[in-house]
Design an enzyme around this catalytic site. Sequence first.
Site, PDB file in Angstrom:
ATOM      1  N   ASN A   9       0.903  -1.162   0.049  1.00  0.00           N
ATOM      2  CA  ASN A   9       0.065  -0.059  -0.031  1.00  0.00           C
ATOM      3  C   ASN A   9       0.878   1.329   0.103  1.00  0.00           C
ATOM      4  O   ASN A   9       1.323   1.661   1.107  1.00  0.00           O
ATOM      5  CB  ASN A   9      -1.010   0.045   1.225  1.00  0.00           C
ATOM      6  CG  ASN A   9      -1.668   1.150   1.409  1.00  0.00           C
ATOM      7  OD1 ASN A   9      -1.840   2.070   0.498  1.00  0.00           O
ATOM      8  ND2 ASN A   9      -2.376   1.419   2.387  1.00  0.00           N
ATOM      9  N   TRP A  10       1.103   1.848  -1.014  1.00  0.00           N
ATOM     10  CA  TRP A  10       2.145   3.070  -1.261  1.00  0.00           C
ATOM     11  C   TRP A  10       1.238   4.240  -0.530  1.00  0.00           C
ATOM     12  O   TRP A  10       2.166   5.294  -0.390  1.00  0.00           O
ATOM     13  CB  TRP A  10       2.362   2.978  -2.920  1.00  0.00           C
ATOM     14  CG  TRP A  10       3.328   2.102  -3.511  1.00  0.00           C
ATOM     15  CD1 TRP A  10       3.967   1.210  -2.970  1.00  0.00           C
ATOM     16  CD2 TRP A  10       3.844   2.223  -4.830  1.00  0.00           C
ATOM     17  NE1 TRP A  10       4.739   0.563  -3.447  1.00  0.00           N
ATOM     18  CE2 TRP A  10       4.688   1.099  -4.684  1.00  0.00           C
ATOM     19  CE3 TRP A  10       3.522   2.823  -5.825  1.00  0.00           C
ATOM     20  CZ2 TRP A  10       5.520   0.747  -6.017  1.00  0.00           C
ATOM     21  CZ3 TRP A  10       4.221   2.547  -7.014  1.00  0.00           C
ATOM     22  CH2 TRP A  10       5.250   1.353  -7.195  1.00  0.00           C
ATOM     23  N   LYS A  11       0.026   4.224  -0.207  1.00  0.00           N
ATOM     24  CA  LYS A  11      -0.646   5.389   0.263  1.00  0.00           C
ATOM     25  C   LYS A  11      -0.228   6.729  -0.607  1.00  0.00           C
ATOM     26  O   LYS A  11      -0.247   6.614  -1.902  1.00  0.00           O
ATOM     27  CB  LYS A  11       0.052   5.624   1.690  1.00  0.00           C
ATOM     28  CG  LYS A  11      -0.282   4.265   2.418  1.00  0.00           C
ATOM     29  CD  LYS A  11      -0.080   4.700   3.901  1.00  0.00           C
ATOM     30  CE  LYS A  11      -0.134   3.306   4.965  1.00  0.00           C
ATOM     31  NZ  LYS A  11      -0.061   3.311   6.208  1.00  0.00           N
ATOM     32  N   HIS A  95      -9.567   1.643   4.762  1.00  0.00           N
ATOM     33  CA  HIS A  95      -8.244   1.478   5.667  1.00  0.00           C
ATOM     34  C   HIS A  95      -8.473   2.633   6.703  1.00  0.00           C
ATOM     35  O   HIS A  95      -9.056   3.767   6.341  1.00  0.00           O
ATOM     36  CB  HIS A  95      -7.243   2.315   4.526  1.00  0.00           C
ATOM     37  CG  HIS A  95      -5.963   2.192   5.058  1.00  0.00           C
ATOM     38  ND1 HIS A  95      -5.464   3.014   6.060  1.00  0.00           N
ATOM     39  CD2 HIS A  95      -4.731   1.258   4.922  1.00  0.00           C
ATOM     40  CE1 HIS A  95      -4.252   2.642   6.417  1.00  0.00           C
ATOM     41  NE2 HIS A  95      -3.697   1.556   5.705  1.00  0.00           N
ATOM     42  N   GLU A  97      -6.837   4.877   7.750  1.00  0.00           N
ATOM     43  CA  GLU A  97      -6.522   6.518   7.479  1.00  0.00           C
ATOM     44  C   GLU A  97      -7.796   7.317   6.783  1.00  0.00           C
ATOM     45  O   GLU A  97      -7.788   8.131   6.734  1.00  0.00           O
ATOM     46  CB  GLU A  97      -5.190   6.500   6.428  1.00  0.00           C
ATOM     47  CG  GLU A  97      -4.096   6.289   7.363  1.00  0.00           C
ATOM     48  CD  GLU A  97      -2.744   5.658   6.652  1.00  0.00           C
ATOM     49  OE1 GLU A  97      -2.889   5.641   5.474  1.00  0.00           O
ATOM     50  OE2 GLU A  97      -1.764   5.010   7.426  1.00  0.00           O
ATOM     51  N   GLU A 168      -5.472  -4.598  10.679  1.00  0.00           N
ATOM     52  CA  GLU A 168      -4.539  -3.374  10.772  1.00  0.00           C
ATOM     53  C   GLU A 168      -5.014  -2.792  12.024  1.00  0.00           C
ATOM     54  O   GLU A 168      -5.566  -1.592  12.007  1.00  0.00           O
ATOM     55  CB  GLU A 168      -4.527  -2.570   9.467  1.00  0.00           C
ATOM     56  CG  GLU A 168      -4.191  -3.282   8.395  1.00  0.00           C
ATOM     57  CD  GLU A 168      -3.421  -2.307   7.230  1.00  0.00           C
ATOM     58  OE1 GLU A 168      -2.405  -2.608   6.498  1.00  0.00           O
ATOM     59  OE2 GLU A 168      -4.021  -1.029   7.149  1.00  0.00           O
ATOM     60  N   GLY A 174       2.570   2.621  10.808  1.00  0.00           N
ATOM     61  CA  GLY A 174       3.549   3.538  10.642  1.00  0.00           C
ATOM     62  C   GLY A 174       4.324   3.918  11.855  1.00  0.00           C
ATOM     63  O   GLY A 174       4.882   4.982  12.071  1.00  0.00           O
ATOM     64  N   SER A 213       3.464  -1.792  10.535  1.00  0.00           N
ATOM     65  CA  SER A 213       5.034  -1.866  10.808  1.00  0.00           C
ATOM     66  C   SER A 213       5.554  -3.145  10.431  1.00  0.00           C
ATOM     67  O   SER A 213       6.592  -3.799  11.147  1.00  0.00           O
ATOM     68  CB  SER A 213       5.187  -1.454  12.105  1.00  0.00           C
ATOM     69  OG  SER A 213       4.815  -0.019  12.355  1.00  0.00           O
ATOM     70  N   GLY A 234       2.940  -0.742   4.360  1.00  0.00           N
ATOM     71  CA  GLY A 234       2.976   0.433   3.912  1.00  0.00           C
ATOM     72  C   GLY A 234       4.474   0.606   3.411  1.00  0.00           C
ATOM     73  O   GLY A 234       5.128   0.651   2.575  1.00  0.00           O
TER      74      GLY A 234
HETATM   75  P1  13P Z   1       2.987   0.762   7.650  1.00  0.00           P
HETATM   76  O1  13P Z   1       3.403  -0.823   7.007  1.00  0.00           O
HETATM   77  O2  13P Z   1       3.802   1.769   7.270  1.00  0.00           O
HETATM   78  O3  13P Z   1       2.824   0.257   9.186  1.00  0.00           O
HETATM   79  O4  13P Z   1       1.486   0.607   7.095  1.00  0.00           O
HETATM   80  C1  13P Z   1       0.660  -0.162   7.179  1.00  0.00           C
HETATM   81  C2  13P Z   1      -0.525   0.112   6.338  1.00  0.00           C
HETATM   82  O5  13P Z   1      -1.522   1.036   6.819  1.00  0.00           O
HETATM   83  C3  13P Z   1      -0.903  -0.762   5.319  1.00  0.00           C
HETATM   84  O6  13P Z   1      -2.123  -0.613   4.695  1.00  0.00           O
END
Ligand code: 13P
Length: 256
Positions: A9-11, A95, A97, A168, A174, A213, A234
């Site tokens: 997930n590149w966000k 998600h 976020e 998640e 993150g 993470s 991420g």
């Molecule tokens: P991180 O791997 O940066 O913690 O992000 C996880 C995430 O939100 C994947 O959708």
Amino acid sequence: MRQPLVIANWKMNMTLSETEEFVRRFAQEDMGSSSVEMVICAPFIALSLLGTLLQQTSLLLGAQNMHWEKEGAFTGEISPLMLREIGVCFVIAGHSERRIQFGETDGQVARKVAAAFAFGLIPILCVGENDEERLTGKTEAVIQRQLLAAVSAMEQEQERHKLIVAYEPVWAIGTGTPAHSGDAAAAAAFIRSLLHEKWGERAVDVRILYGGSVNPENITAYTGRPEIDGALVGNSSLKPASYAAMVRAVAAGRGD
Ligand code: 13P
């Protein structure tokens, strides 16, 4: 047997030139003949280009979000039809976020999941508790509410076993503080038990991932658990070498 998968997930990262560079460098990685499914969920603006670039690779294309309607007056939104047209196969729904920063509700997530199936996309449904909910013992209640709301619109869906669920926990995303693998496995088992209650044996085919993470060093602590079928990643998915290392680690753990 459920096929393991590692989803990037590149966000809101990766420009078009960085995207091209990622694919160029990933192509130089030795991936062997891995049975691990690989999916890149890129920003909308990169999907078309990536769809073309990925034709030479075994990476599959995913989106990070979408609207549930096919078309209409929804300024700034992208429809499932548009995603389908450019070769997108997967789409993330719910998600944290999006739930937290953009006020996405359980009801909207349910409509997105249903729309994904209606347009032949595989939804990657995200569920998970925040820190306060964890500390007050509400983890299972939150997972149950989010999961059952999202699958409520899928009762007649023939392909529902293709659903992917990502556990998640918000506090692990993150932060560099991943969930304990035993806790993640327990959450995955709980998710499968809820789906089993609703769908019976078909729930066996649903793939359940852990996200939060995850990195090349810790990924097999999760994917080595029988309850967990892969990871949604991420930060550590932004570098081709790191993404490739995670895929190789999962494949090696499965004896590929
Ligand atoms: P991180 O791997 O940066 O913690 O992000 C996880 C995430 O939100 C994947 O959708």
